[in-house]
Structure formats: structure tokens, C-alpha cells
Design an enzyme around this catalytic site. Structure first.
Site, PDB file in Angstrom:
ATOM      1  N   ASP A 136      33.632   0.381  43.128  1.00 26.01           N
ATOM      2  CA  ASP A 136      33.206   1.984  43.516  1.00 26.01           C
ATOM      3  C   ASP A 136      34.156   2.695  44.202  1.00 26.01           C
ATOM      4  O   ASP A 136      34.214   3.919  44.066  1.00 26.01           O
ATOM      5  CB  ASP A 136      32.008   1.967  44.478  1.00 26.01           C
ATOM      6  N   HIS A 166      41.939  -3.465  52.971  1.00 25.02           N
ATOM      7  CA  HIS A 166      40.413  -3.109  52.892  1.00 25.02           C
ATOM      8  C   HIS A 166      39.514  -4.289  53.045  1.00 25.02           C
ATOM      9  O   HIS A 166      38.250  -4.204  52.735  1.00 25.02           O
ATOM     10  CB  HIS A 166      40.080  -2.425  51.560  1.00 25.02           C
ATOM     11  N   GLU A 197      23.562   1.819  39.038  1.00 25.87           N
ATOM     12  CA  GLU A 197      23.567   1.490  40.371  1.00 25.87           C
ATOM     13  C   GLU A 197      22.182   1.976  40.976  1.00 25.87           C
ATOM     14  O   GLU A 197      21.463   3.068  40.686  1.00 25.87           O
ATOM     15  CB  GLU A 197      24.838   1.924  41.323  1.00 25.87           C
TER      16      GLU A 197
END
Length: 517
Positions: A157, A96, A268
């Protein structure tokens, strides 16, 4: 004759050096290594790709380790080759990374997800923890811990990332204001250094290595195991979204919430640019507090700011929770008609981004370039940043989420390698854009990269004291500027734990076999 003899000696020496260099990068020396897993020398192209989809550095080999010993044996072998070898090593988790950070040009990529070892162990005593492999995905850790009614305290997240990958950066999400990043919630680790040593480290044992590796961008060692702090897991989550039209009010409410003793468990924010029909999109998952008022709300092309909140609870406390949430919301100054909320199981909330991933994959929109830009902005400069970036630089519809939320510096350990701004409160601002392949418009890669450059240039000219998160630089001087006064400590740690600069070459911080000072 004397001149000819001297020339021949010099020529033969140069040839010997060239032959040694060629041999050092030849896979034949790796083929002789005795490992429990195996090397692949042919099927290596997948290891030259990552989520960023912009850099492709082909390795010489991919190691699929079965044991920590496989990793140590490989690194030790390359270390013993000395500075003449051009081989480097990169640990690859769930790929990632964004800028080729987990790639190793003509080196060895270690596929951490194939690492086997002691089974994941959950300790349920007074100070619960989980021992997990560095190649384990956080989503699998969550599922295992929930079997015992426990869960890690701090998250990213997106949960389909490896332990070693996020701990090498920091690991931040909407819980970081309370528990700090993931690197603030680790008790101990097992690490393979750039010399091929396997060392256990913690606050009390090899503490300098412990703090070096946390947030160390893979420069000092490969995390093969970690002991992660746990807490009791809730059953459910009350998940809330509200909108603001004024940034100053939006930021002030976020800061009030992260400083309150009684507050939400997750906080957030998002920036929404030129998005029409936004509330109608929410209706598929969220319920409006006042459907009539919500239906009458129109964004009129304004830039809006979404505050996303979550309160964790167990089903037997639902009534008390509703009262508590009502009290918290009454202190905020959002647009009242935009209050949307829902209740979902805890695991569904934490794994929410994966739902979007599945949709994007089905539409062929996942494996596209992701020119992400992640910044840490001091609280005192966040309004200046917002005025320029959201007022002047970004005027088109954003090609992906823009996150913006504050965290408390007191929850970060300044002994780790992670670099953050100096102020007590700073904001994470994440431009999580996706580029449409072959597009030359505002959703094209070049346009997004140009916007990113303008944002970075503004931060520098305005002297905001910004630091990059998941940093990416191309020159040695830029990296020194990034670390600032901490550069000397960082480079000294490199010379201690990876003196030949074997590890994580894709970060482009150090070059192999050159001076680090």
C-alpha cells in the site's frame, strides 16, 4: 607452585579471550577495509531509529556502500573474524521497520539506499521485467517503468519502501489475491550471504537460496538486485468505496470477488469504529452515487466495514468499463446509499498513502510510535475473530486504519520462507495504529500495546491458526512455534547461508555463534 602456575595460565587465557572479544567489536578493523563507499563511526544515531519508533539500538558503524563489493567485503571480513567477534550486520532500506528489525546493536548497519550499481533496466519483450537495486524505492521503479507503459504486478500500500525490504517479508496489498505477494513476482536476485559470497539465484540457479531469501526476514542474505515481473500499465483507475454494517455479508462479498473470473483489480477492506461524519470526509475526494441518500446516512456509532475497490482502465475504454463495474457492483450487498467513486491516474492511486504521509508530517504526527500488529487469519475463523476483536476488544475509535481483506493461498509459493495459514483463503488483518506521545489515554502507547496483547491472547486461546505477518517475537521458542513444522528447514538454511548468525540480528530469531537446533 603447580597450582599457581595453572591459575596463571587460566587467567592469561581468559584475558586473551576478553581482549579478542573487545578487539572484534572495535571499529579499527573496519577502518582498514578497502571499500568504494565509506564507513561512518560518528554519525550513527539515525540508524538506531525506525518507523516503529519504539526500539533504539545504536550500531558501531554505518556503511554507505557504493558497490555490491563493499557489502560483500564487509560481511566477509566479519565472517572471517569467526565466532569470537560480536559484530553483526543489518541491511537498512527506508527504515520502515517496526520493531528494530533493521538495527544492529554495536554492529554494522548497511545503508542500502546509497548502493550504486548498474542503472535500473526495463526489458520490454514478451515477458517484461525490470532489474533494480535492492535499495531502490518502489515508487521510483514505478515511475521508471511507466515511461515504457509497464508496471510491476503486485504492490504494497505504501510505495516508499525498498525492494530488498519488502521482498524480505512478502509485500502484500489489494492486488495479492490475483498476482500473489511481491515475492511471487520475482524472476531472479543477486544476494550477499552471511559468508560474504555474492551469488545469483533463481528458480533454476541456487534455487534453495532463492526461495530462502524471499520472505526470509533478512536471515540468509542481503538482496542487492532483483528482477521483477512487469505487465502493461493502465492509464486510469476507477476507485470505489462502499459500506457494510454486517461483517458476515462484508466478508462473503470480498470472498466472492477474489474468486470470480471477472472482478476488480484491487480489493481491500477497512474496519471503521465510532467514526461520525465519515461520508462527508469522503466527499473531498469521492463523489456519491446518490448525494441525497448519502447525506441522510448516519453511522449511529456502529462499527462499519468499508470495501475499497479499484478497476484499472485506459481512457479509450471508459464506456465499456462503466458497464463492467456496474455489473460487478450489482452482485454486492452493500448499503446502497454509501456508494462513492472517483477516477484518478494510475500512479496517483498507487501512491495514495504518500498523500497521507505528507499531511501527517506537516502536523508532526508521522514520527510517533507505531505499535502495528499484522495478522493472517484463516477464512474459517475470520467470523470468530471479528466477533471478539471488533465486538469486545476494540470498542474505542481506532487510532489508525484497520485493514482486513482475503487473499488466495494458491498465489503464494510454499517453497519461500514466508509463513502463512494452512487454508486456501486467509485474511490479512492489519492494525496500523499510531500512539500519541506521552498520552495515558486510549490513544497512548501502553493502551494500544495492551489491546494488541489481548488480540494475540485471544487468537492463541481460540486456536485460530493465526500467523503473524511482519512477525515479532522475543524468545527462541516463540519463533519455533511461529514456523511450526517449517522450523527445521528454516534453521538448516540459516546454518547453510549464515552459520555465524551475522545477518539481521534485530529480528531476534538467532543469536550469534550459538547452536541453531
Amino acid at each position: 607452585m603447580l597450582f599457581i602456575r595453572i591459575f596463571m595460565i587460566l587467567f592469561l587465557c581468559c584475558m586473551t579471550i576478553r581482549i579478542n572479544l573487545c578487539f572484534s567489536s572495535n571499529p579499527s578493523s573496519l577502518r582498514t577495509l578497502s571499500v568504494d563507499g565509506h564507513f561512518s563511526f560518528d554519525e550513527v544515531h539515525h540508524a538506531a531509529k525506525d518507523f516503529g519508533n519504539r526500539f533504539q539500538l545504536l550500531p558501531l558503524a554505518v556503511l554507505y556502500p557504493k558497490s555490491v563489493s563493499d557489502i560483500a567485503t564487509t560481511i566477509r571480513h566479519i565472517w572471517q573474524m569467526g565466532p569470537n567477534s560480536e559484530l553483526t550486520v543489518a541491511a537498512r532500506g527506508h527504515s520502515h521497520s517496526l520493531q528494530g528489525q533493521a538495527q544492529a546493536h554495536q554492529g554494522v548497519v548497511i545503508n542500502m539506499e546509497s548502493l550504486q550499481g548498474p542503472k535500473m533496466h526495463v526489458y520490454t519483450g514478451n515477458n517484461p521485467y525490470v532489474d533494480a537495486s535492492g535499495g531502490e524505492l518502489w515508487i521510483d521503479i514505478l515511475r521508471e517503468c511507466l515511461e515504457y507503459g509497464l508496471a510491476p504486478k503486485s504492490w504494497t500500500d505504501y510505495l516508499h519502501l525498498t525492494v530488498g525490504g519488502t521482498l524480505s517479508n512478502a509485500g502484500v496489498s489489494g492486488q495479492a489475491f490475483r498476482h500473489g505477494p511481491q515475492i511471487s513476482n520475482v524472476h531472479q536476485m543477486e544476494v550477499v550471504t552471511g559468508k560474504g559470497e555474492v551469488l545469483n539465484c533463481s528458480e533454476k540457479q541456487n534455487s534453495d537460496l532463492f526461495h530462502s531469501v524471499l520472505g526470509g526476514l533478512g536471515q540468509f542474505g542481503i538482496i542487492t538486485r532483483a528482477r521483477i515481473s512487469l505487465e502493461p500499465a493502465p492509464d486510469m483507475v476507477k476507485w470505489i468505496r462502499v459500506l457494510y454494517s454486517d461483517f458476515t455479508t462484508f466478508a462473503a462479498d470480498q470472498e466472492r470477488l477474489i474468486g470470480a473470473e471477472s472482478t476488480f483489480d484491487y480489493i481491500e477492506g477497512f474496519v471503521i469504529i465510532n467514526r461520525t461524519g465519515l461520508l462527508n470526509n469522503w466527499r473531498s475526494s469521492f463523489n456519491p452515487q446518490d448525494p441525497v441518500q448519502a447525506s441522510q446516512f448516519h453511522s449511529d456509532g456502529r462499527t462499519l466495514y468499508c470495501l475499497e475497490l479499484a478497476k484499472y482502465f485506459n481512457r479509450d475504454r471508459a464506456d465499456a468499463l462503466n458497464e463492467e463495474v456496474g455489473n460487478l457492483l450489482s452482485q454486492l450487498r452493500y448499503i446502497t446509499s454509501t456508494l462513492f467513486q472517483t477516477e484518478v491516474p494510475y500512479i496517483e492511486f498507487l501512491d495514495r498513502v504518500h498523500v497521507s504521509e505528507v499531511k501527517l508530517r506537516s502536523n508532526g504526527l508521522w514520527e510517533v510510535p507505531h505499535p502495528w500488529l499484522n495478522l493472517l487469519i484463516p477464512k474459517s475463523k475470520i467470523n470468530d475473530f471479528a466477533d471478539e476483536v471488533f465486538g469486545n476488544i476494540l470498542t474505542d475509535t481506532s487510532n489508525g486504519p484497520i485493514l482486513i481483506y482475503p487473499v488466495n493461498k494458491s498465489k503464494w509459493d510454499n517453497r519461500t520462507s514466508a509463513v502463512i495459514p494452512e487454508e486456501n483463503i486467509f485474511y490479512l488483518v492489519a492494525f496500523l495504529t499510531s500512539a500519541v506521545p506521552s498520552s495515558t489515554g486510549t490513544d497512548g502507547l501502553e493502551h494500544i500495546l495492551t489491546q494488541n496483547k489481548r488480540i494475540l491472547e485471544f487468537c492463541e486461546i481460540a486456536r485460530l491458526g493465526m500467523k503473524q505477518y511482519l512477525p515479532h517475537y522475543t524468545t527462541h521458542e516463540e519463533w519455533k512455534a511461529h514456523f511450526g513444522p517449517r522450523w527445521e528447514v528454516f534453521s538448516q538454511r540459516k546454518s547453510t547461508y549464515d552459520p555465524l548468525a551475522i545477518l539481521a540480528p534485530g529480528q531476534r530469531i538467532f543469536q550469534k555463534a550459538i547452536s541453531f537446533s
